[in-house]
Every structure is written in C-alpha cells, then in structure tokens.
Design a protein around this motif. Sequence first.
Motif, PDB file in Angstrom:
ATOM      1  N   THR A   6       0.800  -1.121   0.105  1.00 31.83           N
ATOM      2  CA  THR A   6       0.244   0.230  -0.056  1.00 31.83           C
ATOM      3  C   THR A   6       0.820   1.257   0.039  1.00 31.83           C
ATOM      4  O   THR A   6       0.725   2.186  -0.669  1.00 31.83           O
ATOM      5  CB  THR A   6      -0.761   0.054   1.150  1.00 31.83           C
ATOM      6  N   VAL A   7       1.779   1.347   0.779  1.00 32.39           N
ATOM      7  CA  VAL A   7       2.775   2.450   0.759  1.00 32.39           C
ATOM      8  C   VAL A   7       3.672   2.574  -0.622  1.00 32.39           C
ATOM      9  O   VAL A   7       3.521   3.847  -1.082  1.00 32.39           O
ATOM     10  CB  VAL A   7       3.857   2.229   2.038  1.00 32.39           C
ATOM     11  N   ARG A   8       3.707   1.418  -1.108  1.00 30.34           N
ATOM     12  CA  ARG A   8       4.550   1.628  -2.505  1.00 30.34           C
ATOM     13  C   ARG A   8       3.509   2.172  -3.549  1.00 30.34           C
ATOM     14  O   ARG A   8       3.894   2.983  -4.436  1.00 30.34           O
ATOM     15  CB  ARG A   8       4.995   0.281  -2.918  1.00 30.34           C
ATOM     16  N   ILE A  11       3.259   5.848  -2.999  1.00 35.03           N
ATOM     17  CA  ILE A  11       4.279   6.638  -3.304  1.00 35.03           C
ATOM     18  C   ILE A  11       4.485   6.825  -4.923  1.00 35.03           C
ATOM     19  O   ILE A  11       4.644   7.870  -5.416  1.00 35.03           O
ATOM     20  CB  ILE A  11       5.723   6.140  -2.884  1.00 35.03           C
ATOM     21  N   THR A  12       4.133   5.707  -5.540  1.00 32.73           N
ATOM     22  CA  THR A  12       3.917   5.658  -7.008  1.00 32.73           C
ATOM     23  C   THR A  12       2.952   6.641  -7.573  1.00 32.73           C
ATOM     24  O   THR A  12       3.151   7.292  -8.664  1.00 32.73           O
ATOM     25  CB  THR A  12       3.759   4.163  -7.424  1.00 32.73           C
ATOM     26  N   ARG A  13       1.829   6.756  -6.859  1.00 30.20           N
ATOM     27  CA  ARG A  13       0.877   7.596  -7.266  1.00 30.20           C
ATOM     28  C   ARG A  13       1.229   8.903  -7.249  1.00 30.20           C
ATOM     29  O   ARG A  13       0.832   9.951  -8.035  1.00 30.20           O
ATOM     30  CB  ARG A  13      -0.655   7.163  -6.815  1.00 30.20           C
ATOM     31  N   LEU A  18       3.048  14.218  -9.697  1.00 34.71           N
ATOM     32  CA  LEU A  18       4.036  15.148  -9.720  1.00 34.71           C
ATOM     33  C   LEU A  18       4.896  15.109 -10.867  1.00 34.71           C
ATOM     34  O   LEU A  18       5.641  16.112 -11.094  1.00 34.71           O
ATOM     35  CB  LEU A  18       4.836  15.261  -8.511  1.00 34.71           C
ATOM     36  N   GLY A  19       4.683  14.343 -11.784  1.00 30.72           N
ATOM     37  CA  GLY A  19       5.433  14.007 -12.988  1.00 30.72           C
ATOM     38  C   GLY A  19       6.828  13.856 -12.698  1.00 30.72           C
ATOM     39  O   GLY A  19       7.940  13.970 -13.509  1.00 30.72           O
ATOM     40  N   LEU A  20       7.077  12.896 -11.631  1.00 33.08           N
ATOM     41  CA  LEU A  20       8.605  12.524 -11.065  1.00 33.08           C
ATOM     42  C   LEU A  20       8.554  11.064 -11.528  1.00 33.08           C
ATOM     43  O   LEU A  20       7.933  10.367 -11.447  1.00 33.08           O
ATOM     44  CB  LEU A  20       8.894  12.706  -9.913  1.00 33.08           C
ATOM     45  N   ARG A  21      10.050  10.561 -12.063  1.00 31.78           N
ATOM     46  CA  ARG A  21      10.403   9.274 -12.117  1.00 31.78           C
ATOM     47  C   ARG A  21      10.542   8.555 -10.988  1.00 31.78           C
ATOM     48  O   ARG A  21      10.284   7.400 -10.795  1.00 31.78           O
ATOM     49  CB  ARG A  21      11.750   9.221 -13.099  1.00 31.78           C
ATOM     50  N   ASP A  22      11.394   8.921 -10.057  1.00 29.34           N
ATOM     51  CA  ASP A  22      11.666   8.223  -8.729  1.00 29.34           C
ATOM     52  C   ASP A  22      11.670   8.991  -7.621  1.00 29.34           C
ATOM     53  O   ASP A  22      11.450  10.395  -7.654  1.00 29.34           O
ATOM     54  CB  ASP A  22      12.626   7.479  -9.148  1.00 29.34           C
TER      55      ASP A  22
END
Length: 73
Positions: A6-8, A11-13, A18-22
């Motif tokens: 759920t945390v992952r 974070i992915t969403r 924000l339009g960020l890769r990582d």
Amino acid sequence: MISATTVRTHITRILAKLGLRDRVHAVVLGYESGLAVPATVPDQIQVGSHTCGRSRPREPPDGLSVVGESPQR
C-alpha cells in the motif's frame, strides 16, 4: 497498520501526479522548491564523553587516486 504494498502504491501515485520518475527526483524537487534544505554535518560530533570526527582529510586507499590527481606509484 498498512502494508508495504500500500505504501509503495501511494508513493508511485504521488510521483506520477508530480510528474517525477523516482524518489531521487522528488528530493531534488524538494530542494529546488525550498521545501527541504540540505543538512550540514559538523567535522566533529560529541557523543557522550567521546568526540568523533576527522582531524585531517582521509587518504585514498593504495592504488587509487583523487579525481584530477595522477595515481601514486
């Protein structure tokens, strides 16, 4: 309590919105926007009655050199 999955997912969403890769890019965005500031690390740290720190710069291991310097022979 929530699961690691759920945390992952969260974070992915957030990164996608924000339009960020990582996460590294999230940290860079935080610094650039002023949301976060880099911490400073003192040369010596007091821990109880002991002082830890460097009294002189560290030398590279044998056979290695600092960038811009020629290797020692």
